[in-house]
Design a protein around this motif. Structure first.
Motif, mmCIF file in Angstrom:
data_model
loop_
_atom_site.group_PDB
_atom_site.id
_atom_site.type_symbol
_atom_site.label_atom_id
_atom_site.label_comp_id
_atom_site.label_asym_id
_atom_site.label_seq_id
_atom_site.Cartn_x
_atom_site.Cartn_y
_atom_site.Cartn_z
ATOM 1 N N PHE A 35 0.828 -1.202 0.000
ATOM 2 C CA PHE A 35 0.000 0.000 0.000
ATOM 3 C C PHE A 35 0.866 1.256 0.000
ATOM 4 O O PHE A 35 0.647 2.178 -0.795
ATOM 5 C CB PHE A 35 -0.931 0.001 1.217
ATOM 6 C CG PHE A 35 -1.585 1.331 1.464
ATOM 7 C CD1 PHE A 35 -2.623 1.756 0.650
ATOM 8 C CD2 PHE A 35 -1.168 2.147 2.495
ATOM 9 C CE1 PHE A 35 -3.225 2.981 0.865
ATOM 10 C CE2 PHE A 35 -1.759 3.373 2.712
ATOM 11 C CZ PHE A 35 -2.795 3.791 1.899
ATOM 12 N N LEU A 36 1.856 1.293 0.881
ATOM 13 C CA LEU A 36 2.732 2.468 0.935
ATOM 14 C C LEU A 36 3.491 2.660 -0.371
ATOM 15 O O LEU A 36 3.640 3.787 -0.851
ATOM 16 C CB LEU A 36 3.715 2.338 2.097
ATOM 17 C CG LEU A 36 3.133 2.479 3.495
ATOM 18 C CD1 LEU A 36 4.214 2.242 4.538
ATOM 19 C CD2 LEU A 36 2.492 3.840 3.683
ATOM 20 N N THR A 37 3.946 1.562 -0.946
ATOM 21 C CA THR A 37 4.684 1.652 -2.207
ATOM 22 C C THR A 37 3.800 2.229 -3.302
ATOM 23 O O THR A 37 4.220 3.112 -4.051
ATOM 24 C CB THR A 37 5.194 0.253 -2.616
ATOM 25 O OG1 THR A 37 6.018 -0.259 -1.570
ATOM 26 C CG2 THR A 37 6.006 0.332 -3.886
ATOM 27 N N SER A 38 2.575 1.733 -3.402
ATOM 28 C CA SER A 38 1.688 2.257 -4.443
ATOM 29 C C SER A 38 1.310 3.707 -4.166
ATOM 30 O O SER A 38 1.191 4.512 -5.093
ATOM 31 C CB SER A 38 0.446 1.389 -4.573
ATOM 32 O OG SER A 38 -0.313 1.435 -3.392
ATOM 33 N N MET A 39 1.146 4.059 -2.900
ATOM 34 C CA MET A 39 0.782 5.430 -2.558
ATOM 35 C C MET A 39 1.916 6.402 -2.895
ATOM 36 O O MET A 39 1.696 7.453 -3.496
ATOM 37 C CB MET A 39 0.444 5.531 -1.069
ATOM 38 C CG MET A 39 -0.083 6.898 -0.674
ATOM 39 S SD MET A 39 -0.582 6.960 1.037
ATOM 40 C CE MET A 39 0.981 7.287 1.829
ATOM 41 N N SER A 41 4.370 5.935 -4.959
ATOM 42 C CA SER A 41 4.799 5.908 -6.353
ATOM 43 C C SER A 41 3.842 6.690 -7.254
ATOM 44 O O SER A 41 4.093 6.856 -8.438
ATOM 45 C CB SER A 41 4.925 4.469 -6.849
ATOM 46 O OG SER A 41 3.657 3.851 -6.857
ATOM 47 N N HIS A 42 2.758 7.170 -6.695
ATOM 48 C CA HIS A 42 1.789 7.957 -7.454
ATOM 49 C C HIS A 42 2.438 9.275 -7.893
ATOM 50 O O HIS A 42 3.167 9.903 -7.129
ATOM 51 C CB HIS A 42 0.553 8.233 -6.591
ATOM 52 C CG HIS A 42 -0.612 8.722 -7.367
ATOM 53 N ND1 HIS A 42 -0.794 10.037 -7.662
ATOM 54 C CD2 HIS A 42 -1.648 8.046 -7.917
ATOM 55 C CE1 HIS A 42 -1.892 10.177 -8.365
ATOM 56 N NE2 HIS A 42 -2.438 8.980 -8.526
ATOM 57 N N PRO A 43 2.198 9.726 -9.127
ATOM 58 C CA PRO A 43 2.878 10.918 -9.640
ATOM 59 C C PRO A 43 2.532 12.208 -8.890
ATOM 60 O O PRO A 43 3.314 13.155 -8.903
ATOM 61 C CB PRO A 43 2.418 11.013 -11.093
ATOM 62 C CG PRO A 43 1.382 10.003 -11.304
ATOM 63 C CD PRO A 43 1.369 9.091 -10.137
ATOM 64 N N PHE A 44 1.376 12.267 -8.208
ATOM 65 C CA PHE A 44 0.989 13.491 -7.505
ATOM 66 C C PHE A 44 1.484 13.537 -6.063
ATOM 67 O O PHE A 44 1.162 14.461 -5.333
ATOM 68 C CB PHE A 44 -0.527 13.667 -7.538
ATOM 69 C CG PHE A 44 -1.055 13.838 -8.926
ATOM 70 C CD1 PHE A 44 -0.663 14.921 -9.699
ATOM 71 C CD2 PHE A 44 -1.923 12.913 -9.464
ATOM 72 C CE1 PHE A 44 -1.137 15.080 -10.992
ATOM 73 C CE2 PHE A 44 -2.407 13.060 -10.750
ATOM 74 C CZ PHE A 44 -2.017 14.145 -11.513
ATOM 75 N N THR A 45 2.251 12.556 -5.659
ATOM 76 C CA THR A 45 2.794 12.535 -4.310
ATOM 77 C C THR A 45 3.900 13.576 -4.184
ATOM 78 O O THR A 45 4.664 13.806 -5.108
ATOM 79 C CB THR A 45 3.375 11.144 -3.978
ATOM 80 O OG1 THR A 45 2.367 10.179 -4.176
ATOM 81 C CG2 THR A 45 3.870 11.069 -2.556
ATOM 82 N N ASP A 46 3.962 14.183 -3.004
ATOM 83 C CA ASP A 46 4.987 15.189 -2.744
ATOM 84 C C ASP A 46 6.377 14.558 -2.901
ATOM 85 O O ASP A 46 6.661 13.527 -2.285
ATOM 86 C CB ASP A 46 4.811 15.732 -1.321
ATOM 87 C CG ASP A 46 5.798 16.814 -0.961
ATOM 88 O OD1 ASP A 46 6.335 17.466 -1.879
ATOM 89 O OD2 ASP A 46 6.021 17.015 0.247
ATOM 90 N N PRO A 47 7.257 15.156 -3.709
ATOM 91 C CA PRO A 47 8.588 14.570 -3.924
ATOM 92 C C PRO A 47 9.408 14.415 -2.632
ATOM 93 O O PRO A 47 10.166 13.465 -2.494
ATOM 94 C CB PRO A 47 9.269 15.540 -4.881
ATOM 95 C CG PRO A 47 8.169 16.304 -5.527
ATOM 96 C CD PRO A 47 7.031 16.322 -4.539
ATOM 97 N N LYS A 48 9.214 15.325 -1.688
ATOM 98 C CA LYS A 48 9.953 15.211 -0.413
ATOM 99 C C LYS A 48 9.495 13.972 0.359
ATOM 100 O O LYS A 48 10.316 13.247 0.914
ATOM 101 C CB LYS A 48 9.732 16.460 0.433
ATOM 102 C CG LYS A 48 10.397 17.693 -0.128
ATOM 103 C CD LYS A 48 10.118 18.886 0.748
ATOM 104 C CE LYS A 48 10.707 20.150 0.146
ATOM 105 N NZ LYS A 48 10.380 21.331 0.937
ATOM 106 N N GLU A 49 8.175 13.751 0.382
ATOM 107 C CA GLU A 49 7.642 12.576 1.069
ATOM 108 C C GLU A 49 8.075 11.291 0.365
ATOM 109 O O GLU A 49 8.385 10.301 1.020
ATOM 110 C CB GLU A 49 6.112 12.648 1.138
ATOM 111 C CG GLU A 49 5.594 13.744 2.017
ATOM 112 C CD GLU A 49 5.959 13.544 3.467
ATOM 113 O OE1 GLU A 49 5.941 12.388 3.944
ATOM 114 O OE2 GLU A 49 6.276 14.542 4.134
ATOM 115 N N ARG A 50 8.096 11.316 -0.956
ATOM 116 C CA ARG A 50 8.518 10.145 -1.718
ATOM 117 C C ARG A 50 9.977 9.821 -1.403
ATOM 118 O O ARG A 50 10.342 8.659 -1.197
ATOM 119 C CB ARG A 50 8.345 10.386 -3.211
ATOM 120 C CG ARG A 50 8.673 9.160 -4.039
ATOM 121 C CD ARG A 50 8.516 9.402 -5.519
ATOM 122 N NE ARG A 50 7.151 9.792 -5.843
ATOM 123 C CZ ARG A 50 6.844 10.706 -6.745
ATOM 124 N NH1 ARG A 50 7.774 11.318 -7.413
ATOM 125 N NH2 ARG A 50 5.578 10.991 -6.994
#
Length: 87
Positions: A35-39, A41-50
């Protein structure tokens, strides 16, 4: 008639239960990580959080200090071979 003592049977059942519980926890952890990986890896995720997430799941590096070094004592090895009669 059973020849196994009752206590051993109970212990065996307890070990099976512990094994099943451990497998269940592993599956739960795998689902959460998926779940965390898919969340993240989403393109709209904050780059800092990623980036923070990537640091969390990155495997640790093994340093040379942590790797035990073994040395072979050749003199001792030759003495043992001589004692055994081989050469």
């Amino acid at each position: 008639m059973l020849k196994t003592p009752f206590i051993e049977l109970l212990k065996h059942m307890e070990l099976l239960l512990q094994k099943e519980e451990a497998e269940g926890k592993k599956e739960e952890i795998d689902r959460w990580l998926d779940f965390l990986t898919s969340m993240y890896s989403h393109p709209f995720t904050d780059p800092k959080e990623r980036k923070k997430f990537m640091e969390l799941i990155k495997p640790e590096k093994v340093t040379e200090k942590e790797i035990p070094k073994f040395e072979t004592d050749l003199k001792l090895l030759e003495q043992l071979k001589a004692m055994q009669g081989g050469g």
